[in-house]
Write a protein that holds these residues in place. Structure first.
Motif, PDB file in Angstrom:
ATOM      1  N   ALA A 256      54.493  44.569  33.654  1.00 60.18           N
ATOM      2  CA  ALA A 256      53.178  45.027  33.223  1.00 60.18           C
ATOM      3  C   ALA A 256      52.289  43.831  32.886  1.00 60.18           C
ATOM      4  N   ILE A 257      51.009  43.955  33.237  1.00 59.90           N
ATOM      5  CA  ILE A 257      50.029  42.909  32.928  1.00 59.90           C
ATOM      6  C   ILE A 257      49.004  43.516  31.982  1.00 59.90           C
ATOM      7  N   ARG A 258      49.051  43.071  30.731  1.00 65.03           N
ATOM      8  CA  ARG A 258      48.102  43.553  29.726  1.00 65.03           C
ATOM      9  C   ARG A 258      47.437  42.339  29.069  1.00 65.03           C
ATOM     10  N   LEU A 259      46.211  42.089  29.476  1.00 61.65           N
ATOM     11  CA  LEU A 259      45.437  40.951  28.959  1.00 61.65           C
ATOM     12  C   LEU A 259      44.141  41.513  28.385  1.00 61.65           C
ATOM     13  N   ARG A 260      44.255  42.096  27.211  1.00 63.44           N
ATOM     14  CA  ARG A 260      43.132  42.818  26.620  1.00 63.44           C
ATOM     15  C   ARG A 260      42.362  41.940  25.638  1.00 63.44           C
ATOM     16  N   ALA A 261      41.049  42.189  25.603  1.00 63.75           N
ATOM     17  CA  ALA A 261      40.149  41.448  24.710  1.00 63.75           C
ATOM     18  C   ALA A 261      40.228  39.943  24.964  1.00 63.75           C
ATOM     19  N   CYS A 262      40.483  39.555  26.198  1.00 63.71           N
ATOM     20  CA  CYS A 262      40.590  38.133  26.559  1.00 63.71           C
ATOM     21  C   CYS A 262      39.303  37.666  27.238  1.00 63.71           C
ATOM     22  N   TRP A 263      39.108  36.359  27.215  1.00 65.22           N
ATOM     23  CA  TRP A 263      37.979  35.742  27.917  1.00 65.22           C
ATOM     24  C   TRP A 263      38.532  34.930  29.074  1.00 65.22           C
ATOM     25  N   PHE A 264      38.019  35.187  30.275  1.00 67.42           N
ATOM     26  CA  PHE A 264      38.501  34.510  31.486  1.00 67.42           C
ATOM     27  C   PHE A 264      37.462  33.487  31.938  1.00 67.42           C
ATOM     28  N   GLU A 265      37.936  32.270  32.137  1.00 72.45           N
ATOM     29  CA  GLU A 265      37.040  31.228  32.631  1.00 72.45           C
ATOM     30  C   GLU A 265      36.666  31.479  34.087  1.00 72.45           C
ATOM     31  N   ARG A 266      37.629  31.944  34.885  1.00 68.97           N
ATOM     32  CA  ARG A 266      37.393  32.216  36.298  1.00 68.97           C
ATOM     33  C   ARG A 266      37.897  33.630  36.609  1.00 68.97           C
ATOM     34  N   LYS A 267      37.373  34.199  37.678  1.00 63.15           N
ATOM     35  CA  LYS A 267      37.737  35.582  37.996  1.00 63.15           C
ATOM     36  C   LYS A 267      39.171  35.641  38.522  1.00 63.15           C
ATOM     37  N   PRO A 268      39.961  36.582  38.044  1.00 63.94           N
ATOM     38  CA  PRO A 268      41.337  36.741  38.534  1.00 63.94           C
ATOM     39  C   PRO A 268      41.341  37.104  40.021  1.00 63.94           C
ATOM     40  N   LEU A 269      42.353  36.631  40.718  1.00 68.08           N
ATOM     41  CA  LEU A 269      42.508  36.897  42.140  1.00 68.08           C
ATOM     42  C   LEU A 269      43.780  37.721  42.329  1.00 68.08           C
ATOM     43  N   LEU A 270      43.591  39.012  42.633  1.00 64.56           N
ATOM     44  CA  LEU A 270      44.718  39.930  42.815  1.00 64.56           C
ATOM     45  C   LEU A 270      44.739  40.493  44.230  1.00 64.56           C
ATOM     46  N   TYR A 271      44.076  39.855  45.145  1.00 64.89           N
ATOM     47  CA  TYR A 271      43.929  40.363  46.510  1.00 64.89           C
ATOM     48  C   TYR A 271      45.297  40.609  47.148  1.00 64.89           C
ATOM     49  N   GLY A 272      45.496  41.837  47.647  1.00 58.62           N
ATOM     50  CA  GLY A 272      46.719  42.161  48.381  1.00 58.62           C
ATOM     51  C   GLY A 272      47.973  42.193  47.537  1.00 58.62           C
ATOM     52  N   ALA A 273      47.853  42.105  46.211  1.00 53.69           N
ATOM     53  CA  ALA A 273      49.045  42.073  45.364  1.00 53.69           C
ATOM     54  C   ALA A 273      49.595  43.490  45.156  1.00 53.69           C
ATOM     55  N   ARG A 274      50.850  43.556  44.792  1.00 54.41           N
ATOM     56  CA  ARG A 274      51.483  44.817  44.421  1.00 54.41           C
ATOM     57  C   ARG A 274      51.888  44.696  42.956  1.00 54.41           C
ATOM     58  N   LEU A 275      51.285  45.548  42.115  1.00 60.24           N
ATOM     59  CA  LEU A 275      51.445  45.426  40.677  1.00 60.24           C
ATOM     60  C   LEU A 275      51.894  46.754  40.079  1.00 60.24           C
ATOM     61  N   ARG A 276      52.463  46.669  38.888  1.00 61.92           N
ATOM     62  CA  ARG A 276      52.894  47.887  38.214  1.00 61.92           C
ATOM     63  C   ARG A 276      51.738  48.529  37.459  1.00 61.92           C
ATOM     64  N   ILE A 277      51.209  47.815  36.486  1.00 64.18           N
ATOM     65  CA  ILE A 277      50.070  48.291  35.713  1.00 64.18           C
ATOM     66  C   ILE A 277      49.250  47.081  35.296  1.00 64.18           C
ATOM     67  N   VAL A 278      47.924  47.234  35.318  1.00 65.87           N
ATOM     68  CA  VAL A 278      47.033  46.144  34.936  1.00 65.87           C
ATOM     69  C   VAL A 278      46.045  46.689  33.922  1.00 65.87           C
ATOM     70  N   SER A 279      45.995  46.075  32.754  1.00 63.73           N
ATOM     71  CA  SER A 279      45.039  46.457  31.722  1.00 63.73           C
ATOM     72  C   SER A 279      44.288  45.220  31.267  1.00 63.73           C
ATOM     73  N   LEU A 280      42.978  45.202  31.562  1.00 62.68           N
ATOM     74  CA  LEU A 280      42.104  44.110  31.128  1.00 62.68           C
ATOM     75  C   LEU A 280      41.027  44.634  30.184  1.00 62.68           C
TER      76      LEU A 280
END
Length: 492
Positions: free
Chosen positions: A89-113
């Motif tokens: 699981a990817i849970r990165l809540r209330a975070c500040w990102f310097e650059r945009k995440p790149l998830l192109y073509g990925a296979r993920l379980r759950i993503v919470s931003l």
């Protein structure tokens, strides 16, 4: 990467990952992630550290499920998971990102931003097994989810995407999940998008909820949703849309609910829903739409719209609906049909009459069909218009049969009084029956019926001209009445 390279903040995340424990860097739970650029090294985590954890994995400790669970971090660098297959699981809540995440073509379980601040998100063709959560995010750049496959839901509640400013046709859409396949719902209440929202060709198994959303692309397309397929409803109550709403070819078996919505695209088309199939279309209590409305060739079970909501320009050729509400007098809806840009459309009148007949209001249906014939008369040559006018004045094209009785009664009284005061002379003395002014007038007006009064008597002077008037008027009334009755039988 060696563990000795980690900063204290990164070590906290590293140690918590195998157990899936949460790491919260926030000093105050009410703080905004948009202020993250000023956060110090004590809460800064490099994106490459996070990617290393997700790609390398970890052995579960104490029967725990590994996972990334971080709040309030300042994430530097690019989180690059392109083509990755991530089981955690990817849970990165209330975070500040310097650059945009790149998830192109990925296979993920759950993503919470959720609650995070990002300069954009590139996740086209991503596959998510559970859900993608972007609620309450502040995203300044485009969110690319075209072709995404999300087994669960897409959550965008209270998110703000894009930067306020003028929009142009051809500009990259701020929010894109066109041709996406979403298994359950798209939850986007109170979403704000500066720029185009592009969801054309998407398939959503449940509902799309844009209640209280703001889609802002003045002068351009605010919502591009051609050939959209929704499992249940498309809700957009109290929607504020500046720019065109394009739902051409969409399939919505439940409700297309735009109640209380404010649609505005002055000088262009505000709502285009041509070739749509929908169960119920609700435009209840909407202010007058600013811009054109195009509903050509669409099919609705129910269309709920007040006459005041329609704009000055509409296109409704081929529109079919089984029921129309609210139920208001036909005289209030007829002026709307005059706004059709293509001119006179017989089908529009027939459809409105059918809706009134379905509601059991036969009188309103007759009023609509009479208005249809009057409108048609304006398209005919002058001679045909005169004949149509005679039918209208005398019997209302067969929809007002009592008018003929009124005309006949008035002429009968006129003839009876005139010939009662001045009986016509006998043609052959002693051979004529006793003169009766009532039946003499009837003989003149109704040539089909004969009481033996007309032939033996001959009026003189203006009384002769009166007889001619009665004869001609009688023929006209008889002919128009027959035409009206024939038309009524055909409708039956």
């Amino acid at each position: 990467m060696e563990i000795t390279d980690l900063t204290p903040a990164e070590r906290r995340v590293w140690d918590a990952f195998p157990r899936g424990e949460g790491v919260d860097f926030r000093e105050d739970r009410t703080e905004e992630a948009t202020d993250g650029a000023a956060w110090g090294p004590e809460r800064t985590v490099r994106a490459e550290v996070l990617a290393h954890l997700l790609l390398r994995g970890a052995v579960p400790l104490d029967g725990q499920v590994p996972g990334l669970n971080v709040r309030g971090a300042r994430i530097t660098g690019k989180l690059n998971l392109k083509y990755a297959d991530i089981e955690h699981a990817i849970r990165l809540r209330a975070c500040w990102f310097e650059r945009k995440p790149l998830l192109y073509g990925a296979r993920l379980r759950i993503v919470s931003l959720s609650d995070s601040a990002l300069p954009g998100l590139t996740a086209s063709t991503v596959t998510v097994d559970i859900a993608l959560k972007l609620s309450c995010c502040r995203i300044t750049g485009p969110v690319r989810l075209a072709g995404a496959r999300i087994a669960g839901g897409l959550f965008l509640r209270k998110a703000v995407i894009g930067i306020a400013g003028p929009a142009e046709e051809g500009q990259e859409a701020a929010l894109q999940f066109n041709h996406a396949d979403i298994g359950t719902d798209v939850i986007a209440m109170e979403l704000t998008v500066h720029g185009q929202t592009r969801i054309n060709g998407a398939t959503v198994g449940g509902q799309i909820n844009f209640d209280d959303a703001r889609l802002l692309a003045p002068g351009a397309t605010a919502l591009h949703a051609e050939i959209l397929n929704v499992g249940t409803d498309l809700r957009a109550m109290r929607l504020e849309a500046r720019g065109r709403i394009n739902l051409t070819g969409s399939r919505i078996p439940g409700q297309l609910n735009l109640a209380y919505a404010r649609l505005s695209n002055p000088g262009g088309v505000a709502l285009r829903a041509s070739s749509c199939v929908a169960g119920e279309v609700w435009l209840r209590n909407c202010p007058t739409i600013q811009g054109g409305v195009n509903l050509r060739r669409s099919q609705f079970d129910l269309l709920h719209i007040t006459p005041e909501t329609w704009p000055p320009q509409i296109r409704i050729a081929g529109l079919v609906y089984r029921a129309l509400s609210p139920h208001v007098p036909a005289e209030q809806r007829l002026p709307v049909l005059e706004r059709e840009e293509s001119g006179y459309l017989p089908h529009a009148y027939e459809q409105l009459a059918t809706a009134y007949r379905t509601a059991g209001d036969e009188a309103a249906a007759r009023t609509v069909l009479l208005a249809k014939l009057r409108r048609h008369r304006r398209t005919l040559p002058r001679a045909a218009r005169v004949w149509g006018l005679l039918q209208d004045v005398t019997v209302g094209y067969g929809f007002r049969p009592l008018r003929a009785a009124g005309w006949l009664l008035a002429l009968l009284i006129t003839g009876t009084v005139a010939y009662g005061l001045h009986p016509p002379r006998e043609l052959k003395q002693g051979e004529a029956p006793d003169f009766n002014p009532v039946f003499y007038t009837i003989d003149l007006m109704l040539p089909i019926i004969g009481f033996g009064q007309e032939a033996p008597f001959a009026p003189d002077g203006w009384y002769q001209w009166l007889s001619y008037l009665l004869i001609v008027t009688g023929w006209i009334l008889a002919t128009t009445t027959a035409a009206g009755v024939s038309r009524s039988l055909q409708r039956q």
